[in-house]
Design an enzyme around this catalytic site. Structure first.
Site, PDB file in Angstrom:
ATOM      1  N   HIS A 247      -5.355 -33.153  18.637  1.00 31.15           N
ATOM      2  CA  HIS A 247      -4.237 -33.955  19.155  1.00 31.15           C
ATOM      3  C   HIS A 247      -3.117 -33.058  19.670  1.00 31.15           C
ATOM      4  O   HIS A 247      -1.982 -33.499  19.826  1.00 31.15           O
ATOM      5  CB  HIS A 247      -3.727 -34.897  18.066  1.00 31.15           C
ATOM      6  CG  HIS A 247      -4.782 -35.878  17.657  1.00 31.15           C
ATOM      7  ND1 HIS A 247      -4.988 -37.070  18.300  1.00 31.15           N
ATOM      8  CD2 HIS A 247      -5.756 -35.799  16.707  1.00 31.15           C
ATOM      9  CE1 HIS A 247      -6.005 -37.710  17.756  1.00 31.15           C
ATOM     10  NE2 HIS A 247      -6.493 -36.953  16.777  1.00 31.15           N
TER      11      HIS A 247
ATOM     12  N   GLY B  18      -4.816  -1.922   4.958  1.00 28.42           N
ATOM     13  CA  GLY B  18      -3.980  -3.043   4.508  1.00 28.42           C
ATOM     14  C   GLY B  18      -4.637  -4.393   4.769  1.00 28.42           C
ATOM     15  O   GLY B  18      -4.704  -5.259   3.893  1.00 28.42           O
ATOM     16  N   ARG B  19      -5.149  -4.568   5.987  1.00 25.12           N
ATOM     17  CA  ARG B  19      -5.710  -5.886   6.345  1.00 25.12           C
ATOM     18  C   ARG B  19      -7.100  -6.102   5.765  1.00 25.12           C
ATOM     19  O   ARG B  19      -7.723  -7.145   5.991  1.00 25.12           O
ATOM     20  CB  ARG B  19      -5.705  -6.066   7.871  1.00 25.12           C
ATOM     21  CG  ARG B  19      -6.389  -4.949   8.640  1.00 25.12           C
ATOM     22  CD  ARG B  19      -6.082  -5.006  10.142  1.00 25.12           C
ATOM     23  NE  ARG B  19      -6.551  -3.819  10.851  1.00 25.12           N
ATOM     24  CZ  ARG B  19      -5.889  -2.688  10.966  1.00 25.12           C
ATOM     25  NH1 ARG B  19      -4.711  -2.568  10.384  1.00 25.12           N
ATOM     26  NH2 ARG B  19      -6.376  -1.666  11.646  1.00 25.12           N
TER      27      ARG B  19
ATOM     28  N   GLU C 181      10.548  -4.648   4.600  1.00 26.80           N
ATOM     29  CA  GLU C 181      10.674  -6.056   4.183  1.00 26.80           C
ATOM     30  C   GLU C 181      10.350  -6.198   2.692  1.00 26.80           C
ATOM     31  O   GLU C 181      11.061  -6.864   1.934  1.00 26.80           O
ATOM     32  CB  GLU C 181       9.687  -6.934   4.973  1.00 26.80           C
ATOM     33  CG  GLU C 181       9.983  -7.036   6.460  1.00 26.80           C
ATOM     34  CD  GLU C 181       9.256  -5.977   7.287  1.00 26.80           C
ATOM     35  OE1 GLU C 181       8.964  -4.883   6.751  1.00 26.80           O
ATOM     36  OE2 GLU C 181       9.003  -6.246   8.467  1.00 26.80           O
TER      37      GLU C 181
ATOM     38  N   GLU D 126      -4.834  -6.608  14.791  1.00 23.12           N
ATOM     39  CA  GLU D 126      -4.328  -5.300  14.358  1.00 23.12           C
ATOM     40  C   GLU D 126      -5.457  -4.268  14.404  1.00 23.12           C
ATOM     41  O   GLU D 126      -5.215  -3.080  14.572  1.00 23.12           O
ATOM     42  CB  GLU D 126      -3.734  -5.401  12.939  1.00 23.12           C
ATOM     43  CG  GLU D 126      -2.696  -4.327  12.654  1.00 23.12           C
ATOM     44  CD  GLU D 126      -1.888  -4.587  11.382  1.00 23.12           C
ATOM     45  OE1 GLU D 126      -0.762  -5.097  11.482  1.00 23.12           O
ATOM     46  OE2 GLU D 126      -2.369  -4.265  10.284  1.00 23.12           O
TER      47      GLU D 126
ATOM     48  N   LYS E 245       0.839  -1.199   0.000  1.00 22.57           N
ATOM     49  CA  LYS E 245       0.000   0.000   0.000  1.00 22.57           C
ATOM     50  C   LYS E 245       0.877   1.254   0.000  1.00 22.57           C
ATOM     51  O   LYS E 245       0.693   2.164  -0.778  1.00 22.57           O
ATOM     52  CB  LYS E 245      -0.923  -0.027   1.226  1.00 22.57           C
ATOM     53  CG  LYS E 245      -1.810   1.174   1.346  1.00 22.57           C
ATOM     54  CD  LYS E 245      -2.794   1.026   2.496  1.00 22.57           C
ATOM     55  CE  LYS E 245      -3.522   2.352   2.694  1.00 22.57           C
ATOM     56  NZ  LYS E 245      -4.489   2.321   3.784  1.00 22.57           N
TER      57      LYS E 245
ATOM     58  N   LYS F 106       8.150  -0.613  13.261  1.00 26.28           N
ATOM     59  CA  LYS F 106       8.859  -0.438  11.991  1.00 26.28           C
ATOM     60  C   LYS F 106       9.972   0.597  12.160  1.00 26.28           C
ATOM     61  O   LYS F 106      11.082   0.424  11.694  1.00 26.28           O
ATOM     62  CB  LYS F 106       7.899   0.068  10.908  1.00 26.28           C
ATOM     63  CG  LYS F 106       6.884  -0.944  10.405  1.00 26.28           C
ATOM     64  CD  LYS F 106       6.095  -0.323   9.254  1.00 26.28           C
ATOM     65  CE  LYS F 106       4.926  -1.173   8.804  1.00 26.28           C
ATOM     66  NZ  LYS F 106       4.113  -0.567   7.770  1.00 26.28           N
TER      67      LYS F 106
HETATM   68  O1  F6P Z   1       1.967  -4.438   9.761  1.00 26.58           O
HETATM   69  C1  F6P Z   1       1.608  -3.111   9.611  1.00 26.58           C
HETATM   70  C2  F6P Z   1       1.137  -2.840   8.243  1.00 26.58           C
HETATM   71  O2  F6P Z   1       0.978  -1.481   8.111  1.00 26.58           O
HETATM   72  C3  F6P Z   1      -0.140  -3.584   7.903  1.00 26.58           C
HETATM   73  O3  F6P Z   1      -1.279  -2.939   8.336  1.00 26.58           O
HETATM   74  C4  F6P Z   1      -0.012  -3.683   6.432  1.00 26.58           C
HETATM   75  O4  F6P Z   1      -0.912  -4.614   5.935  1.00 26.58           O
HETATM   76  C5  F6P Z   1       1.432  -4.085   6.312  1.00 26.58           C
HETATM   77  O5  F6P Z   1       2.089  -3.281   7.279  1.00 26.58           O
HETATM   78  C6  F6P Z   1       2.049  -3.877   4.955  1.00 26.58           C
HETATM   79  O6  F6P Z   1       1.999  -2.552   4.561  1.00 26.58           O
HETATM   80  P1  F6P Z   1       2.195  -2.130   3.049  1.00 26.58           P
HETATM   81  O7  F6P Z   1       1.099  -2.751   2.253  1.00 26.58           O
HETATM   82  O8  F6P Z   1       2.143  -0.649   3.038  1.00 26.58           O
HETATM   83  O9  F6P Z   1       3.534  -2.652   2.611  1.00 26.58           O
END
Ligand code: F6P
Length: 549
Positions: free
Chosen positions: A383, A266-267, A211, A352, A205, A511
Site C-alpha cells: 500500500h 562489526g556488521r 555515539e 557497508e 568493538k 566519523k
Molecule cells: O558504522 C561504522 C562502524 O564501524 C560499523 O562497522 C560498526 O558496526 C559501527 O561503526 C560501530 O562500531 P563499534 O562497535 O566499534 O562501536
C-alpha cells in the site's frame, strides 16, 4: 585484468542481449518443470528462484563467472582463516563464532575455537545468573531491564534478532536498545527505568565510537545521580568489546567484560558476545539455536557445489541484474511482522560490505558493485511503494520472505498474508498484457477513448524478478539460517567484484569529519569557517542563532 574481460562476463553480455526479448511467462509455459529446476531446499527452508529472467544457460554462465572470478577459492580462504580483509590485514571469521562442530580454525598458528567457546561459556553463566535472579543489583533487587548501548553492527543485529524472536522471550528480562547520539533516544528509554533493576551493556568493538561513548557516559551519570555510589556500577554495567584498555578506563569491571576479536567485523558480530542482549532476553539455549542455524548454512555454503549452493545462487542472481541489466537497488520484502527490522539490518550487512569502488588491488572498478538495499514488511509495502515495482520504469529485483506457520494464528489472517505474498510474486512475474486488460475492460462495458486510456494505464509489463524464501516457522534456528544466507550472498558478490567486503573506510571518514566540526558549534566564529562552503557556514550560523535564542 578487470572481471569484465573474463570470458564468462563477455558471454553473459551477449546472453543478456538474447534474454531481453524473453518473458518469464513464456519460460514458465515452455517448461512445466521450471519450479523443480530452479528451487532448492535446505532444512525447513525453501528457496524458489524460478521467477527470474534466467534459463539453464544463464545459470551455467553465472556459475562459470563464479569459477573464473575465483569464488570457490575465496570461500575456502574465508573458512580457513586467511587474512581476506586485506586493508586491515585480518581474517573475517564470523563463521568461527557459530562453528558448532568445533572444526579447528587456525589464526596465527592457534585454533580460535577454545577462545570462542570460553566466551560462550561465560555468556551462559552470566545470562543464567541474571535471568534466574542470582545476579542482583546494588540494592539486592533482581535485574528486570537490559539496555544495550551500541550503534551499527553493535546494535542492528541484536535489535533485529530480539524483534524477530520476541515470541521466544519468557518475559523475565525486558531489553531496550539505544543507538542514536540524539539525546532523545536514551532519554526516552531511561524515563521508564529504575536504576536498581537495570543492567547496561556497553557494546562497541572499538570502544571509541562517539555515539556509543556519549550514550554510555549519559547512562553512567543517570545511574550515579540516582544511586550515588561508584561501587554500585559493577552490578549494573557490562562491556562487550575488543578493547580491554578502553573498557577499564571507562570504569567497567574486567569481570564484566565480554571479549571478541578483531577478526569479527562489526556488521558480522551478532554471533559473538555482541549477541549478549539476545541471550539475556531469550536465554542462552535460544541464542545457541541461532548459531546452529547459521552453522548449517555455513556448512552448506562451504561444501555444496555452486549449482546447489543457495547463497552462491542468491549472489549470482544479484550480479546478473546489477551488472548485466543495470538494476540499482534490491528490495527485501518480508511477509513477516517479526522481520520488520530485517531490511534495515541487511542494509548495513550489504551496503557497508559492498559499497566499494576499488578492488582489493586498489584499482578503480569499471562495473557496478553493491546495490541500494531497501524494503518493508508486506503487506504494508503493497500500500506504499509496490506501484513502482509493478509499473515504474526501474528494474527492482525483490526477495519475498514468508513463514508457513505464524506465531499468532488468528482466524485466517495468516492465509491472507500468504495469499498476498503469492499474488504479488505471480503478478510481478506475469504482469497483464494489453489484450488481457482490454478484454477485461470491454467486459465491464468500456469502449472508445476511455477503453484505450484505461488499457494503457492498466497494462502491466510483468517479467519482474523475485526470489521467494518460504520457511516453516521463524524459529531461532531458521533466523540464524536466514541471516547467514544473506551474509554469504554478500560475500559471493564481493568475491566476484573483487572488493574487500570487510572494511568500511567511507564510514570511518564520516566519523572523523563530525569530530572536527563539533568544536565549531560551540564558539561564535571559527578559524575553519573560511574553509567551509557557504551552505555549511549558513547552516552553522542559523543553528547557533536558534539554539541560543
Ligand atoms: O558504522 C561504522 C562502524 O564501524 C560499523 O562497522 C560498526 O558496526 C559501527 O561503526 C560501530 O562500531 P563499534 O562497535 O566499534 O562501536
Amino acid at each position: 585484468m578487470s572481471i569484465t574481460q573474463l570470458p564468462a562476463w563477455q558471454a553473459l553480455v551477449a546472453h543478456q542481449r538474447d534474454m531481453r526479448s524473453v518473458h518469464m511467462r513464456q519460460l514458465f509455459s515452455e517448461d512445466a518443470q521450471r519450479f523443480d529446476c530452479f528451487s532448492l531446499a535446505l532444512g525447513d527452508l525453501l528457496f524458489d528462484y524460478s521467477k527470474n529472467r534466467i534459463t539453464q544457460e544463464t545459470m551455467r554462465l553465472l556459475f562459470e563467472l563464479a569459477v573464473q572470478a575465483g569464488l570457490p577459492d575465496a570461500i575456502q580462504a574465508m573458512f580457513s582463516g586467511q587474512r581476506i580483509n586485506t586493508t586491515e590485514d585480518r581474517p573475517a571469521l564470523h563463521v568461527a563464532l557459530r562453528n558448532r562442530s568445533n572444526r579447528p580454525i587456525v589464526v596465527d598458528g592457534a585454533d580460535v575455537m577454545p577462545s570462542v567457546n570460553a566466551v560462550l561459556d561465560k555468556m551462559r553463566r552470566f545470562t543464567q545468573a541474571v535471568r534466574n535472579g542470582e545476579w542482583r543489583g546494588y540494592s539486592g533487587k533482581p535485574i528486570t531491564d537490559v539496555v544495550n548501548i551500541g550503534i551499527g553492527g553493535s546494535d542492528l543485529g541484536p535489535r533485529m534478532v530480539a524483534t524477530a524472536l520476541a515470541p521466544y522471550a519468557d518475559g523475565r528480562i525486558r531489553v531496550h536498545f539505544v543507538s542514536n547520539v540524539d539525546p532523545s533516544d536514551i532519554a526516552t528509554i531511561l524515563r521508564h527505568l529504575a536504576p536498581a533493576s537495570t543492567l547496561f551493556l556497553v557494546a562497541s568493538k572499538t570502544f571509541t565510537t562517539q555515539e556509543t561513548m556519549l550514550n554510555a557516559n549519559t547512562a553512567r551519570r543517570w545511574f550515579l545521580s540516582r544511586v550515588g555510589d561508584e561501587a554500585a556500577i559493577s552490578k549494573h554495567f557490562a562491556a562487550i568489546s575488543t578493547n580491554r584498555q578502553a573498557v577499564e578506563a571507562f570504569g567497567i569491571d574486567s569481570d564484566n567484560m565480554f571479549v571478541f576479536w578483531d577478526w569479527v567485523g562489526g556488521r558480522y558480530s551478532l554471533w559473538s558476545a555482541i549477541g549478549l542482549p539476545i541471550a539475556l532476553y531469550l536465554g542462552m539455549d535460544n541464542f545457541e539455536e541461532l548459531l546452529s542455524g547459521a552453522h548449517l548454512v555455513d556448512e552448506h555454503f562451504r561444501t555444496a557445489p555452486l549449482k546447489r549452493n543457495i547463497p552462491a545462487i542468491m549472489g549470482l542472481l544479484g550480479v546478473w541484474y546489477i551488472n548485466f541489466w543495470g538494476a540499482q537497488t534490491h528490495a527485501i520484502l518480508p511477509y513477516d511482522q517479526h522481520l520488520a527490522l530485517f531490511p534495515a539490518y541487511l542494509q548495513q550487512a550489504d551496503m557497508e560490505s559492498n559499497g566499494k569502488s576499488v578492488t582489493k588491488d586498489g584499482k578503480p572498478v569499471n562495473y557496478a558493485t553493491g546495490p541500494i538495499v531497501w524494503g518493508q514488511v508486506g503487506t504494508n509495502g503493497q500500500h506504499a511503494f509496490y506501484q513502482l515495482l509493478h509499473q515504474g520504469t526501474r528494474l527492482v529485483p525483490c526477495d519475498f520472505l514468508v513463514a508457513a506457520q505464524n506465531h499468532n494464528p488468528i482466524g485466517n489472517q495468516h492465509d491472507v498474508l500468504v495469499a498476498n505474498f503469492l499474488a504479488q510474486t505471480e503478478a510481478l512475474m506475469r504482469g497483464r498484457t494489453a489484450e488481457e486488460t482490454r478484454a477485461e475492460l470491454e467486459a465491464q462495458g468500456y469502449s472508445g477513448g476511455s477503453l484505450e486510456l484505461l488499457t494503457a494505464a492498466q497494462t502491466f509489463e510483468g517479467n519482474k524478478p523475485t526470489n521467494s524464501l518460504l520457511y516453516k516457522k521463524l524459529t531461532p534456528f531458521t533466523l540464524g539460517m536466514l541471516i547467514a544466507l544473506y551474509e554469504h550472498k554478500v560475500f559471493v558478490q564481493g568475491a566476484i567484484w573483487g572488493v574487500n567486503s570487510f572494511d568500511q573506510m567511507g564510514v570511518e571518514l564520516g566519523k572523523r569529519l563530525a569530530k572536527a566540526i563539533l568544536p565549531e558549534l560551540s564558539g561564535t566564529t571559527t578559524d575553519r569557517e573560511a574553509t567551509h562552503d557557504s551552505s555549511t557556514c549558513g547552516l552553522i550560523q542559523q543553528y547557533r542563532a536558534w539554539r541560543d535564542s
